[in-house]
Design an enzyme around this catalytic site. Structure first.
Site, PDB file in Angstrom:
ATOM      1  N   GLU A  92      -0.883  18.237 -13.003  1.00  0.00           N
ATOM      2  CA  GLU A  92      -1.384  18.143 -14.378  1.00  0.00           C
ATOM      3  C   GLU A  92      -2.885  18.383 -14.462  1.00  0.00           C
ATOM      4  OE1 GLU A  92       0.500  17.303 -17.428  1.00  0.00           O
ATOM      5  OE2 GLU A  92       1.919  18.176 -16.009  1.00  0.00           O
TER       6      GLU A  92
ATOM      7  N   LYS B 147      -7.184  13.988 -16.147  1.00  0.00           N
ATOM      8  CA  LYS B 147      -5.809  14.027 -16.671  1.00  0.00           C
ATOM      9  C   LYS B 147      -4.921  13.059 -15.892  1.00  0.00           C
ATOM     10  CE  LYS B 147      -3.029  16.338 -19.553  1.00  0.00           C
ATOM     11  NZ  LYS B 147      -2.831  17.786 -19.463  1.00  0.00           N
TER      12      LYS B 147
ATOM     13  N   GLU C 171      -8.673  19.780 -15.319  1.00  0.00           N
ATOM     14  CA  GLU C 171      -8.980  18.534 -16.032  1.00  0.00           C
ATOM     15  C   GLU C 171      -8.987  17.372 -15.038  1.00  0.00           C
ATOM     16  OE1 GLU C 171      -7.009  18.722 -20.261  1.00  0.00           O
ATOM     17  OE2 GLU C 171      -5.581  19.466 -18.782  1.00  0.00           O
TER      18      GLU C 171
ATOM     19  N   GLU D 255       1.015  26.869 -25.879  1.00  0.00           N
ATOM     20  CA  GLU D 255       0.667  26.571 -24.487  1.00  0.00           C
ATOM     21  C   GLU D 255       1.719  27.147 -23.556  1.00  0.00           C
ATOM     22  OE1 GLU D 255      -0.042  22.527 -23.276  1.00  0.00           O
ATOM     23  OE2 GLU D 255      -1.032  22.005 -25.168  1.00  0.00           O
TER      24      GLU D 255
END
Length: 545
Positions: free
Chosen positions: A313, A307, A304, A238
């Site tokens: 994030e 999240k 997302e 990642e």
């Protein structure tokens, strides 16, 4: 683009994502060739079949307790991996995620990994599918200067058994690196790969660093070297950059309190990922490992919305849930001039069957490889067979959009959909449209010898010229002799896909192997084509069906 691998990581913490089939078409459209998913959802695995995309499959931390049972893992491999392999190109299994950050998962990861390897061995896939577990950069206690890189001794209960496992199984060390979170300790240009000159020199090695990514990665290299004498390859599972924050606030999380989230922007994200891809694909490696391939997954495909944590994030995605690009990112491999035509996973069975019948009939596609016992018969399903037939027609008829229409059931892709011994042909780049059949450098010696014996025996290839003192005897290597025999058989038997199978030990090429210079170039290309790999990490987890 030589040396480039680009993949994508689907965000799992979202409830508004497209269907697996829509995502499959999306990644093909954008020439994404390598994906990482966080589970083994059968709908996702099926949607990625026969399109040539290499896949890293994941196991959730919550499932690690189940993976302590060998019988459970055997069943998981049998039911969740084997039915889709090799049509879906599963190359890696990541067992858990950042397990050192979870006391419950830390001691379960390596036993689970050993059970996965044991299960793969029982079905003949050991070595073909690598097994590892991604760790956070936080496993290092020291990372500056890079040569002082060292693992945190508090994680030895995991790291000791893990490094032994990786060495025994020739598996990669996988780690998540986010230079974004180092902005407080470095200039923005150094993190964005924009520094025109060195930002620091390692006093112990003399290595000069121009960006933080290389410094972090080399810190991991040095930490590994202090623990293992044998070099263990590294995959960055990642990395990425957020496109949106809360508006210039300091992050409240203790581990991130040096980062001002005003750096989270579309412009910075595009700059970071674009320059990362350029850096990885230029083949320069890192200062400490200039000759070692870089394998990097970019996080993530989608934002997302569920999240937890700071706003950033939830905003690492390259695409919005409606599949519009957050910003334009060009993935390596595009522009190579190669394309294939495959069946759309969204086409109806009746439309596909009609198109397949036409392609293999009036369309005069060579469908011999789809017959029972031939190399492309398995998997025996309509999408797979139609994809092979569509591509054969497409390559023979000019690679035009019209040649890949099939009533709207065909789509053009830029990733080779070949799998196992089933090779999808491509239009020859030879001026006369010629192709040749040669031995695969990836084949084992025993398999090549058996195939060579068959070709020169029952196959009735003319192998007289590879006898001692004859003109094709040198170089006296198994690969060269098998290549000559394979091509002789191939040319005598119609130059069809079926006649260049040799049970998956041969490949078609469009450079004349009788020309020693061309042969040398082909050999060099084979060694360097995957020199560096950028993989946009697609975390496929909770995709809506």
């Amino acid at each position: 683009m030589q040396g480039g691998k680009v993949g994508v990581d689907f965000g799992t913490d979202a409830n508004n994502l497209p269907s697996p089939d829509q995502v499959s078409d999306l990644v093909q459209k954008h020439n994404i060739q390598y994906l990482r998913i966080y589970d083994s959802d059968p709908k996702v695995l099926k949607s990625l079949s026969n399109i040539g995309i290499e896949l890293m499959v994941g196991v959730h931390n919550d499932d690690l307790s189940k993976f302590q049972s060998q019988s459970y893992v055997d069943s998981w491999v049998k039911n969740s991996i084997l039915p889709y392999y090799p049509a879906t190109k599963i190359t890696d299994i990541s067992v858990g995620v950042e397990v050192t950050d979870s006391p419950d998962a830390a001691n379960l990861a390596v036993p689970a990994m050993r059970n996965v390897v044991s299960a793969l061995k029982k079905v003949g896939l050991q070595g073909r599918i690598k097994v590892s577990t991604p760790l956070s950069f936080g496993v290092l206690s020291k990372s500056y200067p890079p040569s002082d890189g060292a693992f945190d001794g508090s994680h030895d209960n995991v790291l000791g058994p893990l490094l032994d496992f990786l060495e025994e199984n020739q598996s990669p060390f996988t780690v998540n690196l986010y230079p974004f979170y180092a902005i407080g300790d470095a200039s923005l240009d150094a993190v964005l790969f924009k520094s025109p000159s060195s930002i620091f020199v390692d006093p112990n090695t003399g290595f000069s660093y121009k960006n933080i990514f290389d410094a972090q990665l080399d810190a991991v290299h040095f930490a590994l070297a202090k623990r293992k004498s044998r070099r263990i390859p590294i995959i960055v599972t990642e990395t990425g950059w957020p496109t949106k924050g809360s508006g210039g606030h300091r992050l409240a999380m203790a581990s991130l309190d040096n980062v001002d989230d005003s750096y989270a922007s579309i412009d910075n994200a595009k700059t970071y990922n674009t320059n990362l891809i350029r850096h990885v694909t230029d083949g320069s490696g890192t200062p400490a490992r200039p000759d070692e391939e870089l394998v990097v997954y970019i996080f993530s495909l989608f934002n997302e919305n569920l999240k937890q944590g700071p706003e950033i994030e939830r905003n690492f995605g390259l695409f919005y849930p409606d599949m519009r690009s957050v910003y334009n990112l060009v993935f390596p491999g595009k522009g190579t001039g190669r394309s294939w035509c495959v069946a759309s996973s969204q086409a109806s069975n009746s439309a596909l069957q009609n198109a397949l019948d036409w392609a293999c009939g009036p369309g005069k596609a060579d469908c011999s490889a789809l017959q029972p016992d031939q190399q492309c018969f398995e998997p025996n399903n309509l999408v797979s067979h139609a994809s092979f037939a569509f591509n054969n027609y497409y390559q023979k008829n000019g690679l035009t959009d019209q040649a890949c229409s099939f009533g709207g059931t065909g789509i053009v892709v830029y990733n080779d959909p070949s799998y196992g011994s089933c090779i999808y042909n491509v239009k020859s780049r030879d001026p006369k449209g010629r192709t040749w059949c040669v031995a695969s450098s990836q084949a084992s010696r025993s398999n090549l010898q058996n195939a060579l014996d068959w070709a020169c025996g029952p196959g009735k290839a003319d192998c007289s010229e590879i006898q001692p003192n004859q003109k094709c005897f040198q170089p006296d290597t198994l690969l060269a002799h098998a290549s000559f025999a394979f091509n002789n058989y191939y040319q005598k038997n119609g130059a069809t896909d079926a006649s260049c199978s040799f049970r998956g030990n041969a490949i078609k090429v469009d450079q004349d192997p009788s020309n020693s210079l061309a042969m040398g170039i082909a050999s060099i290309t084979k060694r360097t084509y995957h020199k560096n790999k950028v993989v946009v990490v697609i975390i496929v987890g909770d995709l809506m069906s």
